[in-house]
Write an enzyme that holds these catalytic residues in place. Structure first.
Site, PDB file in Angstrom:
ATOM      1  N   GLU A   1      35.884  49.716  40.273  1.00  0.00           N
ATOM      2  CA  GLU A   1      35.857  49.112  38.935  1.00  0.00           C
ATOM      3  C   GLU A   1      34.720  48.092  38.937  1.00  0.00           C
ATOM      4  OE1 GLU A   1      36.961  45.925  35.964  1.00  0.00           O
ATOM      5  OE2 GLU A   1      37.032  45.717  38.129  1.00  0.00           O
TER       6      GLU A   1
ATOM      7  N   ASP B   1      39.276  46.405  42.354  1.00  0.00           N
ATOM      8  CA  ASP B   1      38.865  45.463  41.323  1.00  0.00           C
ATOM      9  C   ASP B   1      37.580  44.748  41.720  1.00  0.00           C
ATOM     10  OD1 ASP B   1      39.814  44.132  38.770  1.00  0.00           O
ATOM     11  OD2 ASP B   1      39.545  42.367  40.041  1.00  0.00           O
ATOM     12  N   ASN B   2      36.591  44.830  40.848  1.00  0.00           N
ATOM     13  CA  ASN B   2      35.330  44.087  41.024  1.00  0.00           C
ATOM     14  C   ASN B   2      34.718  44.207  42.416  1.00  0.00           C
ATOM     15  OD1 ASN B   2      35.163  43.047  38.396  1.00  0.00           O
ATOM     16  ND2 ASN B   2      36.550  41.387  38.885  1.00  0.00           N
TER      17      ASN B   2
END
EC number: 2.4.99.16
Length: 1022
Positions: free
Chosen positions: A777, A748-749
């Site tokens: 991501e 994530d990120n």
């Protein structure tokens, strides 16, 4: 060095102590221990009255290695010799605030300042630059400058220093003096932050001037003015005892550094080596030394947030330094990298030593000469590669890696080359011959038969015997004499024999003996140039002028699933079928047949860890969570544990292991989310508070991406006191999950965390588990997305989600499939995510979902859908690309059998993907002419051209559209008017395309896409 040319480090004691030697003595010791070499008393006005006390203090100071400086009032400046006789080594001439500059300068001009052993410092603060010039002309060698009033941004102070430097040297003070003390501006900060600000301020003051003057009490944040006569020694002692911080060590460190660093003892060449508005201020000074030069750069982050450091190379350019920098203060910061914490600073030093050139020694050659001479054959233009070999290219197990390079050499000799390669687990290199193409271009390939990292390089050499043979054969053909050439050839055979392997050496010896007995030169020549002799010489393996390309390139080999897979995302907690009951891993097991029947390969879960209670989000991201609201799964951490724990309502690790095994039975692989963010309840916050950012009011900094706020999430920082412990902890968490059987991580990120961390962490994990896959991501800037792919991420999210128009899709896919990024970046085309409900899907209903499905699944071998896509769920939050009633914040029940679902489309397209190898690759994409901007046509063709798939998609999900388009007959060498058979993969029927130009009509009410497989001419009908 005479006193008036030294760089004084002055410690100013309170004025009332001047007449109290016994009181002053402990403070003299304190000054010496902090690295000062001068002690300042005053203001004084009468040398006769204070003579005895001054003599005693001067004697005590001298015994402690200090010089005595006296601060004189304007009325006492007339008799400098008398003050020297009283024991002073220097004087500070105070500027009378009530006296005009003209009068004061007139008084100064009458002073006898010629004594080279007396340091004369003028407090010229508040005077204009012109007046300061006049003061310096009076023979005053030192001026107190205005650093303490500088905001580090405006240029006036730098201009002032440049103006004064030719006339006088300057002394800086780290806080206004005399006047209100620095502490009064910082009362709203906590003591640790104030200490950081004070230490940074002192480093800067010590940098900008030759001399430094530290008012007594600065080291512990004294608040009383130095000249306040109401404060007795006991009052100062009490103030020190009650101080909330002390920076004596930091002051001593800088003073000792200043004493031995010429660049810190000069006023010349003070420059700002950073932009005026940069977060981190960088001030530089340079000076010559007896054996070279020095450049000092002092860094200061005077902001409330961690700020990135300028690269050392950038600092070197800005500061005009001739060497690399090393960190010299504060102690323990040698590993300073990446960023500076709030209000902290550092001092960097670059030193260049000038040495007299030594003439080369006769009969000797240096290493550089040896290396250059050895690599006679030129090897360049090796491809493929990424950034000159800095990063690996990416390939898949079983593929053949094709390498090309330019190889050439001076003259006309024949050369040869080979490609050398090895797997990281191997110690020996394998070789495969290079083959010449055209224009000095060569090629070779090898099969990638193991996952993990390979290294490869190219080497080449002069083929001396083949070159000799070619020349002799030309001479024989021209009927020229070759007797001498044959003798040269025999010598070459002898040379080759010396380096040949044992089994070849004996055969060569016999050949050489035979040749030496041949009397007929013609027969000897024919024997020496024969194919049999050349083959034996090749076996000898003699490589003359063996040259090696200096770079070991890398290729990372992934398993096939890393490059070709259909992903399905669901939230385990919503799989119970009951909105009132939290789902479990056993509920997910019940969904596995459904997911596999749709044709997916990877089942991906958002975070499955405990969720925090503090600031928990309610439905639709509300700040007001109701009892029973499950919260966002990205707010990781509670009393039940953190990133290495499971949400207790999902089940135990035994349940999770059973799920992984059950998924394998359905030929599915589980992927989990690795999200480096914490809820305010995460155990780390108490265990490791230094890993997080704390605001001045004592609260922890939550995540923000303005205007979005994530009050339920706290991001850790990666540098300062968090380095390297946080890095190691995060690596170990991934290794922990890999050990449980998880080999796919959606991250994530990642673009909001340091890139060096990812490069290190991914390599560490893949060293232990080479089959691990990491999906980035990172919906962010293109260069950051590509950098993340370079440094190790296996797959990448992409901008496909927002590319809707024909020209946008062609431009973006052409970039991804034809530019350098094709070697390292594998886009995963997710059509939607829990965070992204694209406007195209919101506005175009069922047909829009079919369009984006067809594009994602056939343009890229990697694509993904978030559950709900199959029933065309796209109800948005008003005005946003977010789902209304998102299951990020609540439990949902899904009816996947409701009317108008597109499960059949998903099953069909996934089956087409599975059956056609052309769709397993990404870079084999070619767009076709289609004469309608709403119709996108393209094809993919396998390398062997035994599988070619053509796709046509109507991008207008509202209206039927038709177009004439081209069939790629050229791929099979067919003329434009040829006929070719095709299989309609959507309707499972056959047809014949006659001619290159065909037509298509696509109605979104039916299916907005068409897919054909062309049958190569002459192949079996299937």
């Amino acid at each position: 060095m005479p006193a008036n040319t030294a760089a004084p480090r002055i410690y100013a004691l309170p004025g009332p102590m001047a007449g109290q030697p016994n009181v002053a003595s402990p403070y003299l010791k304190r000054a010496a221990e902090m690295g000062f070499d001068w002690i300042l008393f005053g203001p004084l006005s009468d040398p006769k009255r204070d003579r005895d006390a001054i003599k005693e203090i001067a004697s005590d100071a001298q015994a402690k290695g200090l010089k005595l400086m006296l601060r004189l009032t304007p009325d006492s400046t007339g008799d400098l010799p008398a003050w020297k006789k009283a024991g002073a080594d220097g004087v500070m001439l105070s500027s009378a605030r009530t006296m005009s500059a003209k009068d004061w300068i007139a008084k100064l001009s009458k002073l006898d300042t010629k004594d080279s052993d007396l340091l004369v410092l003028a407090d010229s603060l508040g005077r204009s630059p012109k007046e300061q010039h006049e003061i310096a002309k009076c023979g005053i060698g030192w001026l107190l400058n205005s650093f303490a009033w500088w905001d580090l941004r405006e240029s006036w102070f730098l201009d002032q220093q440049r103006d004064i430097a030719p006339l006088a040297r300057t002394v800086a003070t780290p806080e206004p003096w005399p006047g209100p003390r620095l502490i009064h501006r910082l009362m709203h900060f906590d003591p640790a932050t104030i200490a950081d600000i004070y230490a940074t301020q002192y480093r800067l003051a010590a940098t900008v001037s030759s001399g430094i003057l530290c008012p007594f009490g600065f080291e512990f944040g004294a608040s009383a003015p130095l000249d306040d006569k109401g404060y007795r020694a006991v009052d100062w002692e009490r103030m020190q005892e009650k101080a909330s911080f002390e920076i004596t060590d930091a002051i001593g460190e800088i003073n000792r550094l200043k004493a031995k660093t010429p660049a810190l003892q000069s006023d010349a060449q003070l420059e700002r080596a950073s932009a005026p508005d940069a977060s981190v201020v960088a001030l530089s000074k340079s000076a010559s030394t007896k054996d070279g030069s020095q450049t000092v750069v002092t860094l200061a982050n005077m902001s409330a947030v961690e700020a990135p450091l300028p690269a050392h190379a950038e600092l070197a350019r800005a500061a005009d330094a001739n060497a690399d920098f090393k960190v010299v203060a504060p102690k323990g910061s040698e590993g300073l990298v990446g960023s500076l914490p709030p209000y902290e600073g550092a001092v960097l030093l670059a030193e260049t030593k000038t040495t007299k050139p030594k003439p080369p020694k006769a009969g000797k050659y240096d290493q550089r000469l040896q290396e250059l001479a050895t690599n006679r054959v030129v090897i360049e233009g090796v491809a493929p590669e990424v950034d000159g070999g800095r990063f690996p290219i990416k390939r898949v197990l079983g593929e053949t890696l094709h390498i090309e390079a330019d190889i050439f050499m001076d003259g006309h000799d024949i050369i040869d080359g080979c490609l050398c390669y090895r797997h990281i687990d191997e110690d020996t290199w394998h070789e495969t011959p290079m083959r010449p193409l055209v224009n000095d271009r060569w090629e070779a390939e090898f099969t990638l038969d193991r996952i993990g990292r390979y290294f490869y390089f190219v080497q080449a050499w002069k083929d001396a015997y083949r070159s000799w043979r070619a020349g002799v054969m030309k001479k024989l053909e021209a009927e020229q004499k070759v007797a001498v050439d044959l003798a040269v050839g025999l010598r070459l055979i002898g040379r080759y024999m010396d380096s040949a392997p044992p089994e070849t050496r004996e055969a060569m010896r016999e050949l050489l003996t035979e040749m030496e007995t041949l009397g007929d030169k013609q027969v000897l020549a024919e024997r020496m140039v024969s194919e049999e002799t050349m083959a034996l010489m090749d076996k000898a393996g003699h490589r003359e002028n063996l040259s090696r390309h200096l770079v070991d390139y890398q290729v990372y080999v992934d398993r096939p699933l890393a490059a070709n897979a259909a992903w399905y995302e669901l939230m385990p907690r919503s799989q119970s079928g009951d909105a009132e009951r939290h789902g479990t891993f056993d509920d997910v097991i019940g969904q596995l047949p459904y997911v596999r029947d749709l044709g997916f390969d990877v089942l991906y879960f958002p975070p499955i860890h405990p969720i925090g209670q503090k600031n928990r989000k309610g439905k639709n991201n509300s700040l007001d969570a109701k009892p029973g609201d499950p919260g966002s799964p990205y707010a990781i951490g509670s009393k039940e544990g953190g990133h290495d724990a499971l949400h207790p309502e999902l089940g135990s690790f035994e349940d999770f292991s059973r799920l992984i095994e059950a998924a394998r039975a359905y030929d599915l692989e589980i992927a989990i989310d690795f999200a480096i963010q914490c809820s305010p309840d995460h155990p780390w916050i108490k265990q490791h508070p230094e890993w997080f950012d704390w605001r001045p009011d004592g609260t922890i900094q939550y995540a923000e991406n303005p205007p979005k706020k994530y009050e339920d999430i706290v991001p850790p920082h990666f540098y300062g006191k968090a380095f390297p412990d946080l890095w190691l902890e995060l690596r170990d968490i991934v290794l922990f999950w890999a050990k449980t059987g998880v080999r796919i991580f959606r991250v994530d990120n990642p673009h909001t965390k340091p890139v060096p961390f990812w490069e290190w962490m991914i390599a560490e994990v893949q060293d232990a588990y080479p089959d691990c896959v990491f999906l980035a991501e990172a919906f962010t800037r293109p260069k950051m997305m590509k950098r993340l792919a370079k440094i190790g991420f296996t797959q990448s999210y992409s901008y496909f989600t927002w590319r809707n128009e024909k020209h946008e899709l062609i431009e973006y896919l052409t970039e991804l499939t034809t530019e350098e990024c094709r070697e390292y970046m594998r886009p995963n085309f997710f059509a939607n995510t829990p965070d992204i409900n694209p406007v195209y899907l919101q506005e175009n209903g069922r047909a829009g979902h079919q369009v984006r499905l067809a594009l994602a699944a056939t343009l890229s071998p990697l694509y993904g859908l978030y559950n709900g896509y199959e029933i065309c769920e796209a109800t948005p939050m008003p005005g946003k690309e977010e789902y209304l009633n998102s299951e990020k914040y609540e439990l949902r029940v899904w009816d996947f059998d409701q009317p108008e679902n597109i499960k059949d489309d998903i099953q069909l397209i996934n089956r087409i993907r599975r059956d056609n190898p052309a769709l397993w690759q990404f870079t084999d994409l070619t767009f076709l002419n289609a004469w309608n901007d709403n119709i996108l046509c393209y094809y993919k063709c396998s390398a062997a051209k035994d599988n070619l798939v053509v796709v046509a998609v109507n991008l207008d999900a509202q209206e039927p559209q038709g177009a004439s388009f081209e069939i790629p007959l050229w791929e099979f060498g067919l003329p434009d008017d040829a006929a070719i058979e095709a299989v309609d993969l959507v309707h499972d029927s056959r047809q014949t395309f006659s001619g290159k130009t065909q037509s298509v009509w696509l109605d979104p009410a039916d299916r907005p896409y068409a897919i054909w497989r062309l049958i190569p001419p002459g192949s079996a009908r299937n």
